[in-house]
Enzyme design. Structure first.
Site, PDB file in Angstrom:
ATOM      1  N   SER A 136     127.557 165.438  45.254  1.00 32.62           N
ATOM      2  CA  SER A 136     126.286 164.976  44.787  1.00 32.62           C
ATOM      3  C   SER A 136     125.937 165.132  43.506  1.00 32.62           C
ATOM      4  O   SER A 136     127.078 165.107  42.605  1.00 32.62           O
ATOM      5  CB  SER A 136     125.452 165.976  45.227  1.00 32.62           C
ATOM      6  OG  SER A 136     123.957 165.737  44.071  1.00 32.62           O
ATOM      7  N   TYR A 161     123.505 175.523  45.486  1.00 37.06           N
ATOM      8  CA  TYR A 161     123.788 174.503  45.835  1.00 37.06           C
ATOM      9  C   TYR A 161     124.795 173.256  46.056  1.00 37.06           C
ATOM     10  O   TYR A 161     125.211 172.632  46.229  1.00 37.06           O
ATOM     11  CB  TYR A 161     122.605 173.788  46.318  1.00 37.06           C
ATOM     12  CG  TYR A 161     122.298 172.229  46.744  1.00 37.06           C
ATOM     13  CD1 TYR A 161     122.986 171.738  47.904  1.00 37.06           C
ATOM     14  CD2 TYR A 161     122.198 171.414  45.779  1.00 37.06           C
ATOM     15  CE1 TYR A 161     123.028 170.064  48.264  1.00 37.06           C
ATOM     16  CE2 TYR A 161     122.787 169.600  45.683  1.00 37.06           C
ATOM     17  CZ  TYR A 161     122.627 169.382  46.841  1.00 37.06           C
ATOM     18  OH  TYR A 161     122.895 168.225  47.254  1.00 37.06           O
ATOM     19  N   LYS A 165     129.127 172.644  46.328  1.00 39.03           N
ATOM     20  CA  LYS A 165     129.092 170.665  46.348  1.00 39.03           C
ATOM     21  C   LYS A 165     130.399 170.571  45.396  1.00 39.03           C
ATOM     22  O   LYS A 165     131.445 169.828  45.947  1.00 39.03           O
ATOM     23  CB  LYS A 165     128.167 170.006  45.800  1.00 39.03           C
ATOM     24  CG  LYS A 165     126.893 170.170  46.610  1.00 39.03           C
ATOM     25  CD  LYS A 165     127.251 168.804  47.737  1.00 39.03           C
ATOM     26  CE  LYS A 165     126.396 168.760  48.939  1.00 39.03           C
ATOM     27  NZ  LYS A 165     126.415 168.379  50.508  1.00 39.03           N
TER      28      LYS A 165
HETATM   29  C1  WQD Z   1     113.070 163.896  40.925  1.00 41.99           C
HETATM   30  C2  WQD Z   1     112.331 163.728  39.839  1.00 41.99           C
HETATM   31  C3  WQD Z   1     111.443 166.306  39.456  1.00 41.99           C
HETATM   32  C4  WQD Z   1     108.991 166.783  43.407  1.00 41.99           C
HETATM   33  C5  WQD Z   1     117.127 166.969  44.186  1.00 41.99           C
HETATM   34  C6  WQD Z   1     118.398 168.076  43.739  1.00 41.99           C
HETATM   35  C7  WQD Z   1     119.886 166.929  43.692  1.00 41.99           C
HETATM   36  C8  WQD Z   1     119.713 166.232  45.340  1.00 41.99           C
HETATM   37  C9  WQD Z   1     118.166 165.296  44.985  1.00 41.99           C
HETATM   38  C10 WQD Z   1     120.002 167.713  47.403  1.00 41.99           C
HETATM   39  C11 WQD Z   1     112.410 165.463  39.010  1.00 41.99           C
HETATM   40  C12 WQD Z   1     109.950 165.012  39.312  1.00 41.99           C
HETATM   41  C13 WQD Z   1     109.894 166.721  41.976  1.00 41.99           C
HETATM   42  C14 WQD Z   1     107.665 167.208  42.348  1.00 41.99           C
HETATM   43  C15 WQD Z   1     107.804 166.214  40.067  1.00 41.99           C
HETATM   44  N1  WQD Z   1     119.983 166.459  46.812  1.00 41.99           N
HETATM   45  N2  WQD Z   1     108.929 165.914  40.300  1.00 41.99           N
HETATM   46  N3  WQD Z   1     106.803 166.581  41.221  1.00 41.99           N
HETATM   47  O1  WQD Z   1     115.578 167.314  41.639  1.00 41.99           O
HETATM   48  O2  WQD Z   1     116.491 165.618  40.956  1.00 41.99           O
HETATM   49  O3  WQD Z   1     117.577 166.406  42.345  1.00 41.99           O
HETATM   50  O4  WQD Z   1     117.537 166.404  45.738  1.00 41.99           O
HETATM   51  O5  WQD Z   1     119.811 167.302  48.315  1.00 41.99           O
HETATM   52  O6  WQD Z   1     121.436 167.720  44.114  1.00 41.99           O
HETATM   53  O7  WQD Z   1     118.804 168.644  42.998  1.00 41.99           O
HETATM   54  O8  WQD Z   1     115.080 165.158  42.918  1.00 41.99           O
HETATM   55  O9  WQD Z   1     112.985 164.955  44.402  1.00 41.99           O
HETATM   56  O10 WQD Z   1     114.205 166.999  43.487  1.00 41.99           O
HETATM   57  O11 WQD Z   1     113.146 165.338  41.569  1.00 41.99           O
HETATM   58  O12 WQD Z   1     107.117 165.718  38.922  1.00 41.99           O
HETATM   59  O13 WQD Z   1     107.250 167.525  42.991  1.00 41.99           O
HETATM   60  O14 WQD Z   1     110.589 164.805  40.237  1.00 41.99           O
HETATM   61  O15 WQD Z   1     110.923 167.483  38.061  1.00 41.99           O
HETATM   62  O16 WQD Z   1     112.206 164.316  37.407  1.00 41.99           O
HETATM   63  P1  WQD Z   1     116.595 166.110  42.253  1.00 41.99           P
HETATM   64  P2  WQD Z   1     113.683 165.094  42.891  1.00 41.99           P
END
Ligand code: WQD
Length: 350
Positions: A136, A161, A165
């Site tokens: 990741s 998590y 990785k």
């Molecule tokens: C994306 C953006 C949030 C939810 C995570 C893991 C990573 C990978 C994918 C997982 C950010 C914003 C989010 C919401 C929001 N692997 N957001 N409101 O955190 O980049 O990555 O998932 O298996 O390892 O860390 O992805 O989709 O959670 O967030 O504003 O309800 O959306 O702050 O900027 P992230 P995400």
């Protein structure tokens, strides 16, 4: 690791019933590989198997075998390796909820690290030394500079998590140091979203989604009231977080490219799988609104702990070496995600 044709190559896919796994299995079956899925269905539905068969057709579906089993169950895994001549492994299985990993570190380390150690030990006993691992972009943590190349500094985000990785990347690298016959490909995914264009497969999170696009999709269909945007005071063009979203079908072809590329090789190689483009939270919300034909309500909230400002990939290595690049853009991703969400409002169990 000898060179073999897809039709004679049997690929074990752990976590093959999950979101990225299932899309990859479709791609492999369409390429003519024999596929064995091992999945304990702890975060997946057996119903995806019928969907896979519908997409690939009867003939290719005959090359698929499914086992409901935990990868950490050595006895069962041994029986599976005894029953099939497994040539290569793609290892998706693992716990993946970032927030949950903070409150359940023992479970995350035991499951993700433990099952990987069991898997590679059973592989070794059976003379299989070829593995692709789902890593990741989280291993890069908060970047010093963008875009992220494979050589950018590694500083996993402060959650178990992300550490699993990074630790598993190290374990697989050490395996190759001990025995150069090991053929290891580490694929660092950026943010996988979208769904199969057929509308038959997609992401099916249990409970309230943690990730942005599933949350937006459930808001679009009216299951949730409004998207909570976690911070609009980041140092980005519109103040919201920027990520490199990649269509899950592009990730699937990335695995197929890696399988072809590693054929006949040994060593350890790492590739970023992203699009190279950053997209903000508000851009996603607006793109999804265009895809579903209505505005998505949202509210601005405080930043979420542990989130980075921006990340996006330099994908030139995957292009140069494997000949792979992402094909789908954000509008495609949102359209496919909406098609899946609107035709399967309750996911696979609906
Ligand atoms: C994306 C953006 C949030 C939810 C995570 C893991 C990573 C990978 C994918 C997982 C950010 C914003 C989010 C919401 C929001 N692997 N957001 N409101 O955190 O980049 O990555 O998932 O298996 O390892 O860390 O992805 O989709 O959670 O967030 O504003 O309800 O959306 O702050 O900027 P992230 P995400």
């Amino acid at each position: 690791s000898e060179k073999i044709a897809p039709a004679d190559t049997c690929v074990l896919v752990t976590g093959g019933a999950g979101f990225i796994g299932s899309h990859t299995v479709v791609e492999l079956l369409q390429d003519g590989y024999q596929v064995v899925i091992v999945d304990d269905l702890s975060n997946a539905s057996a119903r995806v198997l019928d969907r896979i068969a519908t997409i690939v057709g009867e003939q290719a579906a005959a090359n698929l075998t499914f086992y409901e089993a935990d990868v950490n169950d050595r006895e069962t895994l041994t029986k599976i390796f005894d029953a099939h001549h497994i040539d290569r492994v793609i290892h998706f299985a693992g716990f993946k909820a970032v927030g949950q990993s903070v409150s359940m570190p023992i479970e995350y380390y035991a499951n993700n690290i433990g099952s990987t150690l069991t898997l590679v030990d059973v592989m070794r006993v059976h003379g299989c030394t070829s593995i692709i691992f789902s890593s990741s972009a989280t291993v890069y943590g908060d970047p010093d500079s963008l875009p992220l190349t494979e050589a950018s500094p590694k500083k996993p985000a402060t959650n178990p998590y992300g550490w699993t990785k990074w630790m598993i990347e190290q374990i697989l690298t050490d395996l190759n140091t001990a025995d150069p016959e090991w053929n290891v490909v580490l694929l660092r995914y950026f943010n996988p979203i979208g769904a199969h264009p057929s509308g038959l497969m997609g992401e099916d999170p249990k409970g309230i989604p943690n990730n942005l696009v599933p949350y937006v999709a459930q808001t679009a269909i009216g299951k949730l009231d409004a998207v909570h945007v976690f911070g609009d005071d980041y140092d980005t063009p519109d103040g919201t977080g920027v990520r490199d979203y990649i269509h899950v079908c592009d990730l699937a072809t990335g695995h197929a490219s890696a399988l072809a590329w590693m054929n006949g090789r040994t060593g350890v190689e790492v590739f970023n799988l992203g699009t190279g483009r950053g997209t903000s939270v508000l851009e996603i919300i607006h793109a999804f609104g265009r895809a579903c034909g209505k505005e998505i309500p949202y509210v601005i909230e405080a930043r979420r702990a542990g989130d980075v400002t921006s990340n996006y990939a330099d994908c030139s290595k995957a292009k140069a070496q494997m000949g792979w690049k992402a094909r789908y853009d954000i509008d495609d991703m949102c359209h496919d995600s909406w098609r899946w969400q609107s035709t399967n409002p309750d996911g696979y169990e609906g």
